[in-house]
Design an enzyme around this catalytic site. Structure first.
Site, PDB file in Angstrom:
ATOM      1  N   LEU A  57      30.337 116.509 -13.651  1.00 51.18           N
ATOM      2  CA  LEU A  57      31.597 116.391 -12.919  1.00 51.18           C
ATOM      3  C   LEU A  57      31.564 117.248 -11.653  1.00 51.18           C
ATOM      4  CD1 LEU A  57      34.074 116.567 -15.904  1.00 51.18           C
ATOM      5  CD2 LEU A  57      33.508 114.557 -14.570  1.00 51.18           C
TER       6      LEU A  57
ATOM      7  N   LEU B 143      42.630 118.294 -14.625  1.00 49.87           N
ATOM      8  CA  LEU B 143      41.636 117.797 -15.569  1.00 49.87           C
ATOM      9  C   LEU B 143      40.263 118.396 -15.289  1.00 49.87           C
ATOM     10  CD1 LEU B 143      41.012 115.857 -17.906  1.00 49.87           C
ATOM     11  CD2 LEU B 143      40.540 114.080 -16.186  1.00 49.87           C
ATOM     12  N   ASP B 144      39.709 119.075 -16.287  1.00 41.85           N
ATOM     13  CA  ASP B 144      38.389 119.713 -16.202  1.00 41.85           C
ATOM     14  C   ASP B 144      38.290 120.673 -15.016  1.00 41.85           C
ATOM     15  OD1 ASP B 144      37.394 118.440 -18.468  1.00 41.85           O
ATOM     16  OD2 ASP B 144      36.769 116.679 -17.337  1.00 41.85           O
ATOM     17  N   GLY B 145      39.422 121.252 -14.620  1.00 41.92           N
ATOM     18  CA  GLY B 145      39.419 122.140 -13.467  1.00 41.92           C
ATOM     19  C   GLY B 145      39.859 123.550 -13.775  1.00 41.92           C
TER      20      GLY B 145
END
Length: 299
Positions: free
Chosen positions: A211, A242-244
């Site tokens: 990612l 999200l995924d951060g």
């Protein structure tokens, strides 16, 4: 065949009945270490480990982790916390003091992929994770028999687009009020902002490190098509992005043109389970301080 699991209790806080940990973050300035050390000395504590880090001595943030032994800790800890408030106020500290013998209670969320869950259960069984796994929650039943063989409660809570709010309500009910950290061990559902608010910086997720280069489905197939030369994994706290969220741990491994998609997935699973287990271990050992969207990890 019934599997009987015996935990190894030879490690952990029980060996140090009077041990505590202190985590501190505050604006940097002179005298912080001296004030903390003097306070602990005044109250008969013996410092056994101390780590500190400053982002910038001139106006930056200061971070500190201290382990200490305090005679009769159990009966004196609340008094020590109350008295330390004066030191904390003087230096504008955010701080916490943990009793090492009060094991953190973990809830693990999982879907169908088992590698991260299995790693956590293995390490817990061996005593390498000094915590209590209170329960496992899943939107599938694939891992129920395996989890229950460890004597751990398993809760099957299906999730669909139409039932997501009700499912999260049920998840919060089964978790209760005494869970310290939630681990998303390849739990393939997006966590809502309201759920995150209940456990700010206490939900740990794992994902592949492609990612944002390879978003969406089949990331390893995308990586194979691009001929990547390294793959990896990232463990982080969950936030609304999200995924951060703040990154706790990462690792990578080199791969080559001869590795097909199946091999990339195998290597990726190995990295994911190791990275997630490290992140969980550091969290339960009070080694992580969060500042904005970054972490300081005393490991």
């Amino acid at each position: 065949m019934e599997l009987h699991v015996k935990r190894d209790h030879s490690q952990g806080g029980a060996s140090y009945p009077n041990r505590a940990r202190m985590l501190i973050s505050c604006p940097d300035g002179p005298g912080i270490v001296a004030a903390v050390s003097h306070f602990l000395y005044q109250h008969g504590a013996n410092i056994v480990q101390s780590d500190q880090y400053t982002m910038d001595p001139e106006g930056g943030m200061f971070f500190m982790r201290v382990e200490f032994d305090l005679p009769k800790l159990e009966e004196r800890l609340e008094e020590v916390r109350s008295l330390f408030g004066g030191v904390a106020e003087r230096f504008k500290m955010d701080w916490q003091i943990f009793n090492v013998n009060h094991k953190k209670r973990l809830a693990i969320f999982v879907s169908k992929e088992d590698h991260c869950l299995v790693e956590l259960l293995w390490q817990w069984q061996a005593g390498d994770l000094d915590a209590d796994i209170a329960l496992v929650v899943s939107n599938h039943t694939d891992m129920q028999t395996y989890v229950e063989s460890f004597g751990i409660p398993f809760h099957h809570i299906p999730v669909t687009a139409d039932t997501k709010a009700e499912a999260e309500k049920r998840q919060l009910e089964v978790i209760g009020n005494d869970i310290d950290v939630i681990i998303l061990a390849r739990y393939m559902q997006i966590i809502s902002p309201s759920f995150i608010d209940h456990y700010r910086h206490r939900i740990i997720n794992i994902h592949h490190s492609f990612l944002p280069a390879f978003v969406g489905g089949k990331p390893y197939a995308q990586a194979y098509q691009r001929g990547v030369k390294i793959i990896g994994a990232t463990a982080h706290y969950v936030t609304e992005e999200l995924d951060g969220g703040p990154i706790i741990e990462q690792d990578v491994q080199r791969v080559s043109h001869s590795d097909d998609v199946t091999e990339l997935k195998r290597i990726g699973r190995t990295i994911e389970r190791v990275v997630l287990a490290r992140a969980v271990k550091w969290h339960i050992e009070d080694r992580i301080l969060v500042h904005h969207n970054k972490t300081v990890v005393f490991n």
